[in-house]
Scaffold this motif. Structure first.
Motif, PDB file in Angstrom:
ATOM      1  N   HIS A   1       0.807  -1.212   0.000  1.00  0.00           N
ATOM      2  CA  HIS A   1       0.000   0.000   0.000  1.00  0.00           C
ATOM      3  C   HIS A   1       0.846   1.269   0.000  1.00  0.00           C
ATOM      4  CE1 HIS A   1      -3.378  -2.617   0.720  1.00  0.00           C
ATOM      5  NE2 HIS A   1      -2.774  -3.100   1.779  1.00  0.00           N
ATOM      6  N   GLU A   2       2.158   1.103  -0.062  1.00  0.00           N
ATOM      7  CA  GLU A   2       3.063   2.257  -0.043  1.00  0.00           C
ATOM      8  C   GLU A   2       3.275   2.782  -1.462  1.00  0.00           C
ATOM      9  OE1 GLU A   2       4.230   3.848   2.507  1.00  0.00           O
ATOM     10  OE2 GLU A   2       3.516   2.456   4.026  1.00  0.00           O
ATOM     11  N   VAL A   3       3.963   3.903  -1.552  1.00  0.00           N
ATOM     12  CA  VAL A   3       4.278   4.470  -2.859  1.00  0.00           C
ATOM     13  C   VAL A   3       5.302   3.585  -3.564  1.00  0.00           C
ATOM     14  CG1 VAL A   3       3.717   6.842  -2.237  1.00  0.00           C
ATOM     15  CG2 VAL A   3       6.014   5.982  -1.827  1.00  0.00           C
ATOM     16  N   LYS A   4       5.258   3.595  -4.868  1.00  0.00           N
ATOM     17  CA  LYS A   4       6.106   2.697  -5.668  1.00  0.00           C
ATOM     18  C   LYS A   4       7.594   2.941  -5.449  1.00  0.00           C
ATOM     19  CE  LYS A   4       2.705   0.613  -7.589  1.00  0.00           C
ATOM     20  NZ  LYS A   4       2.264  -0.625  -7.015  1.00  0.00           N
ATOM     21  N   SER A   5       7.996   4.175  -5.229  1.00  0.00           N
ATOM     22  CA  SER A   5       9.418   4.457  -5.038  1.00  0.00           C
ATOM     23  C   SER A   5       9.956   3.790  -3.772  1.00  0.00           C
ATOM     24  CB  SER A   5       9.678   5.959  -5.006  1.00  0.00           C
ATOM     25  OG  SER A   5       8.942   6.560  -3.968  1.00  0.00           O
ATOM     26  N   LEU A   6       9.157   3.737  -2.713  1.00  0.00           N
ATOM     27  CA  LEU A   6       9.594   3.053  -1.492  1.00  0.00           C
ATOM     28  C   LEU A   6       9.699   1.552  -1.727  1.00  0.00           C
ATOM     29  CD1 LEU A   6      10.287   3.057   1.522  1.00  0.00           C
ATOM     30  CD2 LEU A   6       7.848   2.842   1.988  1.00  0.00           C
ATOM     31  N   ILE A   7       8.742   0.995  -2.461  1.00  0.00           N
ATOM     32  CA  ILE A   7       8.782  -0.439  -2.765  1.00  0.00           C
ATOM     33  C   ILE A   7      10.045  -0.770  -3.554  1.00  0.00           C
ATOM     34  CG2 ILE A   7       7.633  -2.279  -4.047  1.00  0.00           C
ATOM     35  CD1 ILE A   7       4.965  -0.882  -3.336  1.00  0.00           C
ATOM     36  N   TRP A   8      10.344   0.022  -4.580  1.00  0.00           N
ATOM     37  CA  TRP A   8      11.539  -0.231  -5.385  1.00  0.00           C
ATOM     38  C   TRP A   8      12.812  -0.006  -4.574  1.00  0.00           C
ATOM     39  CZ3 TRP A   8      11.524  -3.226  -9.261  1.00  0.00           C
ATOM     40  CH2 TRP A   8      10.411  -3.313 -10.083  1.00  0.00           C
ATOM     41  N   ALA A   9      12.800   0.936  -3.641  1.00  0.00           N
ATOM     42  CA  ALA A   9      13.971   1.177  -2.797  1.00  0.00           C
ATOM     43  C   ALA A   9      14.268  -0.009  -1.893  1.00  0.00           C
ATOM     44  CB  ALA A   9      13.763   2.438  -1.957  1.00  0.00           C
ATOM     45  N   ILE A  10      13.262  -0.826  -1.616  1.00  0.00           N
ATOM     46  CA  ILE A  10      13.462  -2.020  -0.798  1.00  0.00           C
ATOM     47  C   ILE A  10      13.743  -3.242  -1.667  1.00  0.00           C
ATOM     48  CG2 ILE A  10      12.300  -3.603   0.805  1.00  0.00           C
ATOM     49  CD1 ILE A  10      10.832  -1.101   1.899  1.00  0.00           C
ATOM     50  N   VAL A  11      13.043  -3.384  -2.788  1.00  0.00           N
ATOM     51  CA  VAL A  11      13.148  -4.583  -3.621  1.00  0.00           C
ATOM     52  C   VAL A  11      14.471  -4.644  -4.377  1.00  0.00           C
ATOM     53  CG1 VAL A  11      12.151  -5.749  -5.626  1.00  0.00           C
ATOM     54  CG2 VAL A  11      10.663  -4.893  -3.817  1.00  0.00           C
ATOM     55  N   VAL A  12      14.928  -3.539  -4.934  1.00  0.00           N
ATOM     56  CA  VAL A  12      16.154  -3.554  -5.737  1.00  0.00           C
ATOM     57  C   VAL A  12      17.373  -4.001  -4.927  1.00  0.00           C
ATOM     58  CG1 VAL A  12      17.751  -2.095  -7.064  1.00  0.00           C
ATOM     59  CG2 VAL A  12      15.299  -1.941  -7.463  1.00  0.00           C
ATOM     60  N   PRO A  13      17.623  -3.474  -3.734  1.00  0.00           N
ATOM     61  CA  PRO A  13      18.760  -3.996  -2.956  1.00  0.00           C
ATOM     62  C   PRO A  13      18.630  -5.483  -2.619  1.00  0.00           C
ATOM     63  CG  PRO A  13      18.077  -1.890  -2.066  1.00  0.00           C
ATOM     64  CD  PRO A  13      17.049  -2.291  -3.072  1.00  0.00           C
ATOM     65  N   VAL A  14      17.409  -5.943  -2.369  1.00  0.00           N
ATOM     66  CA  VAL A  14      17.214  -7.372  -2.078  1.00  0.00           C
ATOM     67  C   VAL A  14      17.594  -8.207  -3.300  1.00  0.00           C
ATOM     68  CG1 VAL A  14      15.473  -9.138  -1.588  1.00  0.00           C
ATOM     69  CG2 VAL A  14      15.501  -7.023  -0.274  1.00  0.00           C
ATOM     70  N   ILE A  15      17.213  -7.749  -4.487  1.00  0.00           N
ATOM     71  CA  ILE A  15      17.574  -8.471  -5.717  1.00  0.00           C
ATOM     72  C   ILE A  15      19.091  -8.546  -5.856  1.00  0.00           C
ATOM     73  CG2 ILE A  15      17.520  -8.336  -8.246  1.00  0.00           C
ATOM     74  CD1 ILE A  15      14.659  -7.199  -7.935  1.00  0.00           C
ATOM     75  N   PHE A  16      19.776  -7.434  -5.599  1.00  0.00           N
ATOM     76  CA  PHE A  16      21.239  -7.435  -5.692  1.00  0.00           C
ATOM     77  C   PHE A  16      21.882  -8.312  -4.624  1.00  0.00           C
ATOM     78  CE2 PHE A  16      20.785  -3.386  -8.140  1.00  0.00           C
ATOM     79  CZ  PHE A  16      21.340  -3.879  -9.309  1.00  0.00           C
ATOM     80  N   ILE A  17      21.315  -8.366  -3.447  1.00  0.00           N
ATOM     81  CA  ILE A  17      21.852  -9.233  -2.393  1.00  0.00           C
ATOM     82  C   ILE A  17      21.686 -10.704  -2.783  1.00  0.00           C
ATOM     83  CG2 ILE A  17      21.495 -10.000  -0.004  1.00  0.00           C
ATOM     84  CD1 ILE A  17      20.930  -7.026   0.671  1.00  0.00           C
ATOM     85  N   VAL A  18      20.532 -11.058  -3.339  1.00  0.00           N
ATOM     86  CA  VAL A  18      20.321 -12.439  -3.799  1.00  0.00           C
ATOM     87  C   VAL A  18      21.307 -12.766  -4.912  1.00  0.00           C
ATOM     88  CG1 VAL A  18      18.690 -13.961  -4.969  1.00  0.00           C
ATOM     89  CG2 VAL A  18      17.916 -12.559  -3.054  1.00  0.00           C
ATOM     90  N   TRP A  19      21.497 -11.824  -5.850  1.00  0.00           N
ATOM     91  CA  TRP A  19      22.465 -12.032  -6.930  1.00  0.00           C
ATOM     92  C   TRP A  19      23.874 -12.219  -6.362  1.00  0.00           C
ATOM     93  CZ3 TRP A  19      26.416  -8.545  -8.270  1.00  0.00           C
ATOM     94  CH2 TRP A  19      27.168  -8.922  -9.380  1.00  0.00           C
ATOM     95  N   LEU A  20      24.231 -11.422  -5.369  1.00  0.00           N
ATOM     96  CA  LEU A  20      25.540 -11.539  -4.739  1.00  0.00           C
ATOM     97  C   LEU A  20      25.714 -12.903  -4.082  1.00  0.00           C
ATOM     98  CD1 LEU A  20      28.234 -10.292  -3.759  1.00  0.00           C
ATOM     99  CD2 LEU A  20      26.984  -9.491  -1.748  1.00  0.00           C
ATOM    100  N   LEU A  21      24.694 -13.363  -3.368  1.00  0.00           N
ATOM    101  CA  LEU A  21      24.777 -14.674  -2.726  1.00  0.00           C
ATOM    102  C   LEU A  21      24.937 -15.793  -3.747  1.00  0.00           C
ATOM    103  CD1 LEU A  21      22.098 -14.281   0.089  1.00  0.00           C
ATOM    104  CD2 LEU A  21      24.583 -14.404   0.358  1.00  0.00           C
TER     105      LEU A  21
END
Length: 108
Positions: free
Chosen positions: A74-94
């Motif tokens: 229910h949050e604004v899209k920019s906050l969602i992307w600010a959380i999702v993008v680092p998680v994607i990079f962390i998964v890629w790093l792992l």
């Protein structure tokens, strides 16, 4: 006439029917995903494919839980992307670290 305020039609501690519907829908979705995981654990041979399916299903459940119970969807899209993008990079790093880390045994 009564002096009671009619601002809230529900008794104290009661949950509105619309909210309980969302809670039950979330429960059934998470139960379904967990049941599929449970069935895969017993009927599928251990291996990379099974592990990949478990990781993907666990990430789906985690994102769904964060979206529903932490109200992220229910949050604004920019906050969602600010959380999702680092998680994607962390998964890629792992994945990269696990893949490259396993190659050290091939050099010996």
């Amino acid at each position: 006439m009564s002096d009671h305020s009619h601002i809230d039609d529900h008794h104290a501690g009661e949950i509105a029917p619309a909210q309980t519907e969302i809670i039950w829908r979330t429960f059934w979705i998470l139960l379904g995903i967990t049941a599929v995981e449970f069935a895969l654990a017993y009927f599928m041979k251990a291996g990379g494919l099974r592990t990949s399916i478990f990781v993907i299903m666990t990430l789906v459940k985690a994102f769904y839980i964060v979206g529903e119970f932490m109200h992220l969807k229910h949050e604004v899209k920019s906050l969602i992307w600010a959380i999702v993008v680092p998680v994607i990079f962390i998964v890629w790093l792992l994945v990269a670290l696990l893949t490259e880390g396993g190659s050290i045994f091939e050099l010996r």
